[in-house]
Write an enzyme that holds these catalytic residues in place. Structure first.
Site, PDB file in Angstrom:
ATOM      1  N   ARG A  17       0.800  -1.231   0.000  1.00 37.97           N
ATOM      2  CA  ARG A  17       0.000   0.000   0.000  1.00 37.97           C
ATOM      3  C   ARG A  17       0.831   1.280   0.000  1.00 37.97           C
ATOM      4  NH1 ARG A  17      -4.054   0.478   4.375  1.00 37.97           N
ATOM      5  NH2 ARG A  17      -3.139  -1.251   5.535  1.00 37.97           N
ATOM      6  N   ASN A 169      -3.605  -6.723  19.939  1.00 37.39           N
ATOM      7  CA  ASN A 169      -2.192  -7.058  19.951  1.00 37.39           C
ATOM      8  C   ASN A 169      -1.435  -6.028  19.122  1.00 37.39           C
ATOM      9  OD1 ASN A 169       0.266  -8.496  19.972  1.00 37.39           O
ATOM     10  ND2 ASN A 169      -0.302  -9.582  18.094  1.00 37.39           N
TER      11      ASN A 169
HETATM   12  C1  UD1 Z   1       0.093  -8.661  13.111  1.00 37.36           C
HETATM   13  C2  UD1 Z   1      -0.395  -9.555  14.237  1.00 37.36           C
HETATM   14  C3  UD1 Z   1      -1.681  -8.958  14.838  1.00 37.36           C
HETATM   15  C4  UD1 Z   1      -1.417  -7.538  15.297  1.00 37.36           C
HETATM   16  C5  UD1 Z   1      -0.843  -6.698  14.152  1.00 37.36           C
HETATM   17  C6  UD1 Z   1      -0.380  -5.357  14.665  1.00 37.36           C
HETATM   18  C7  UD1 Z   1       0.224 -11.846  13.674  1.00 37.36           C
HETATM   19  C8  UD1 Z   1      -0.242 -13.140  13.125  1.00 37.36           C
HETATM   20  N1  UD1 Z   1      -0.673 -10.869  13.723  1.00 37.36           N
HETATM   21  O1  UD1 Z   1      -0.900  -8.703  12.093  1.00 37.36           O
HETATM   22  O2  UD1 Z   1      -2.121  -9.748  15.923  1.00 37.36           O
HETATM   23  O3  UD1 Z   1      -2.616  -6.963  15.762  1.00 37.36           O
HETATM   24  O4  UD1 Z   1       0.313  -7.343  13.587  1.00 37.36           O
HETATM   25  O5  UD1 Z   1      -0.015  -4.560  13.588  1.00 37.36           O
HETATM   26  O6  UD1 Z   1       1.369 -11.744  14.073  1.00 37.36           O
HETATM   27  N2  UD1 Z   1       6.407  -9.696   8.618  1.00 37.36           N
HETATM   28  C9  UD1 Z   1       7.534 -10.353   8.245  1.00 37.36           C
HETATM   29  N3  UD1 Z   1       7.434 -11.580   7.658  1.00 37.36           N
HETATM   30  C10 UD1 Z   1       6.238 -12.176   7.426  1.00 37.36           C
HETATM   31  C11 UD1 Z   1       5.080 -11.476   7.807  1.00 37.36           C
HETATM   32  C12 UD1 Z   1       5.184 -10.257   8.404  1.00 37.36           C
HETATM   33  O7  UD1 Z   1       8.658  -9.860   8.438  1.00 37.36           O
HETATM   34  O8  UD1 Z   1       6.234 -13.288   6.882  1.00 37.36           O
HETATM   35  C13 UD1 Z   1       6.515  -8.382   9.271  1.00 37.36           C
HETATM   36  C14 UD1 Z   1       5.880  -7.271   8.462  1.00 37.36           C
HETATM   37  O9  UD1 Z   1       6.841  -6.651   7.633  1.00 37.36           O
HETATM   38  C15 UD1 Z   1       5.397  -6.326   9.535  1.00 37.36           C
HETATM   39  C16 UD1 Z   1       5.093  -7.228  10.712  1.00 37.36           C
HETATM   40  O10 UD1 Z   1       5.803  -8.428  10.476  1.00 37.36           O
HETATM   41  O11 UD1 Z   1       6.390  -5.408   9.956  1.00 37.36           O
HETATM   42  C17 UD1 Z   1       3.619  -7.506  10.849  1.00 37.36           C
HETATM   43  O12 UD1 Z   1       3.139  -8.136   9.712  1.00 37.36           O
HETATM   44  P1  UD1 Z   1       1.710  -7.881   9.133  1.00 37.36           P
HETATM   45  O13 UD1 Z   1       1.504  -8.747   7.984  1.00 37.36           O
HETATM   46  O14 UD1 Z   1       1.489  -6.427   8.964  1.00 37.36           O
HETATM   47  O15 UD1 Z   1       0.811  -8.429  10.346  1.00 37.36           O
HETATM   48  P2  UD1 Z   1      -0.701  -8.184  10.578  1.00 37.36           P
HETATM   49  O16 UD1 Z   1      -1.470  -9.099   9.709  1.00 37.36           O
HETATM   50  O17 UD1 Z   1      -0.988  -6.754  10.512  1.00 37.36           O
END
Ligand code: UD1
Ligand code: CA
Length: 385
Positions: A17, A169
């Site tokens: 986004r 969270n």
């Molecule tokens: C996650 C949390 C959710 C929380 C939210 C807060 C989980 C399953 N969910 O959801 O409970 O309320 O964050 O913003 O953890 N990332 C990686 N590798 C991956 C996936 C993500 O490095 O494979 C990083 C992303 O770059 C980001 C962070 O982890 O900085 C969170 O990932 P994102 O996909 O935004 O999580 P949410 O679905 O928002």
């Protein structure tokens, strides 16, 4: 301070986004990448290990950020937050606590993380949570009637009743590393998104009779993340408002705290005045009673006591003595040193020059690579190079 502290920063996400070719965590707040802010704060905790999970954007992220103290771990493909932390496991100190941070959540205060770590222990996991009026999209904190946390349920997996929960969270948590190692290997991806959720370790902790504590930040904005340019702009304003408050508290007069941008470190003496629309970059030091006129940009500079910058001036890598007057519309370029009581007027550009006490170049001149003595008057239209 925790001994055996490991910090894992998740920074592999795409940031679709943002609609940008720049990896999300490299977008700047206050002139520095989001990830650099997170690392600054992490370092104040003096972790034993500092690990960054990267992926999208590839080598641009480690290349831009550098940092000899960082272990860079590539996550490819990105199968979820649990999968991300799993990649870091071999690098974590098995003793002690692992703190998980997000590379796109740049404003978490050190104090908040300290209190989170204070709650975590060998038999206790600690979550940073916030209560939101609109919790849509976040993982919800599910509690037992008695108040103890039983699980985190993601929005997409939540029941209608769970979606009504306002406590969410933030993603930031502190987990005993020994347990984390065990739990992450047992994560499954049978959920609405087909991802390995880090949040599932909470239910595992409950099962293992590891206590789950929660901590809330002093300010909700500490947990704001960036997913779009609008959110980036919003965080920038919050950050700048903090800078302005800090300056006001230190006694600086700001014509308008909402119209000031500090992208670096600005230190001021007593009775400093800053007019609207000014930008300060890098390290800037303003001496006592310095006045900076509207719409001026000052970068890596030291302005001596009582000096005044008139509107629309650009000052870069320079030093002035006391009671100098610069501008309006002046440009001081790197290597310029003004002694005391020097006047540089409109449409004068000075580069790599030393100008002695009480000398003046008041109109339309280029002073380059010059050594100018005391009491010199450089007339309009003069060029030295
Ligand atoms: C996650 C949390 C959710 C929380 C939210 C807060 C989980 C399953 N969910 O959801 O409970 O309320 O964050 O913003 O953890 N990332 C990686 N590798 C991956 C996936 C993500 O490095 O494979 C990083 C992303 O770059 C980001 C962070 O982890 O900085 C969170 O990932 P994102 O996909 O935004 O999580 P949410 O679905 O928002
Ligand atoms: Ca997110």
């Amino acid at each position: 301070m925790k001994t055996h502290l490991s910090v894992v920063v998740l920074a592999a996400g795409l940031g679709k986004r943002m609609r940008s070719d720049l990896p999300k965590v490299l977008h700047p707040v206050a002139g520095r990448p989001l990830l650099a802010h997170v690392l600054d704060t992490a370092r104040t905790l003096k972790p034993e290990r500092l690990c960054v999970i990267y992926g999208h954007g590839g080598e641009a992220v480690p290349k831009t950020i550098g940092g000899a103290d960082i272990t860079w771990v590539k996550q490819e493909p990105q199968l979820g937050t649990g999968h991300a932390v799993l990649q870091a496991l071999p690098h974590l100190d098995p003793e002690g606590i692992t703190l998980v941070l997000y590379g796109d959540v740049p404003m978490t205060a050190r104090d908040t993380l300290e209190s989170l770590l204070g709650k975590a222990g060998p038999q206790r996991l600690a979550l940073l949570t916030v209560d939101l009026p609109n919790p849509h999209g976040y993982g919800r904190i599910v509690r037992h009637k008695a108040g103890t946390v039983t699980a985190i349920v993601e929005e997409k997996d939540a029941s209608a009743a769970q979606r009504k929960i306002g406590e969410v969270n933030t993603g930031i948590m502190a987990v005993p590393t020994r347990y984390l190692k065990d739990w992450l290997h047992r994560l499954e991806n049978r959920n609405a998104q087909g991802e390995y959720y880090l949040t599932d370790v909470v239910a595992m902790a409950v099962k293992a009779k590891v206590e789950v504590a929660t901590v809330q930040p002093a300010h909700d904005w500490e947990t704001l993340g960036v997913n779009s340019k609008a959110q980036l702009a919003e965080l920038e304003r919050i950050y700048q408002r903090q800078q302005a408050t800090r300056l006001l508290d230190a006694g600086v007069t700001l014509a308008d705290p909402a119209r000031l941008d500090v992208r670096g470190e600005l230190t001021c003496g007593r009775d400093v005045f800053i007019d609207v629309g000014c930008v300060f970059e890098g390290r800037v030091n303003l001496g006592d009673a310095v006045r900076v006129g509207a719409h001026s940009v000052v970068k890596n500079a030291l302005l001596g006591e009582g000096s005044e910058v008139l509107p629309f001036s650009l000052i870069e890598e320079c030093e002035t003595g006391r009671r100098c007057r610069v501008g309006p519309y002046a440009r001081l370029r790197p290597g310029t040193r003004l002694a005391d009581d020097v006047h540089i007027g409109n449409f004068v550009e000075v580069k790599n020059s030393q100008i002695g006490d009480k000398s003046k170049a008041n109109h339309l001149s280029y002073v380059g690579d010059a050594t100018v003595g005391r009491d010199v008057n450089i007339g309009a239209g003069t060029i030295t190079c």
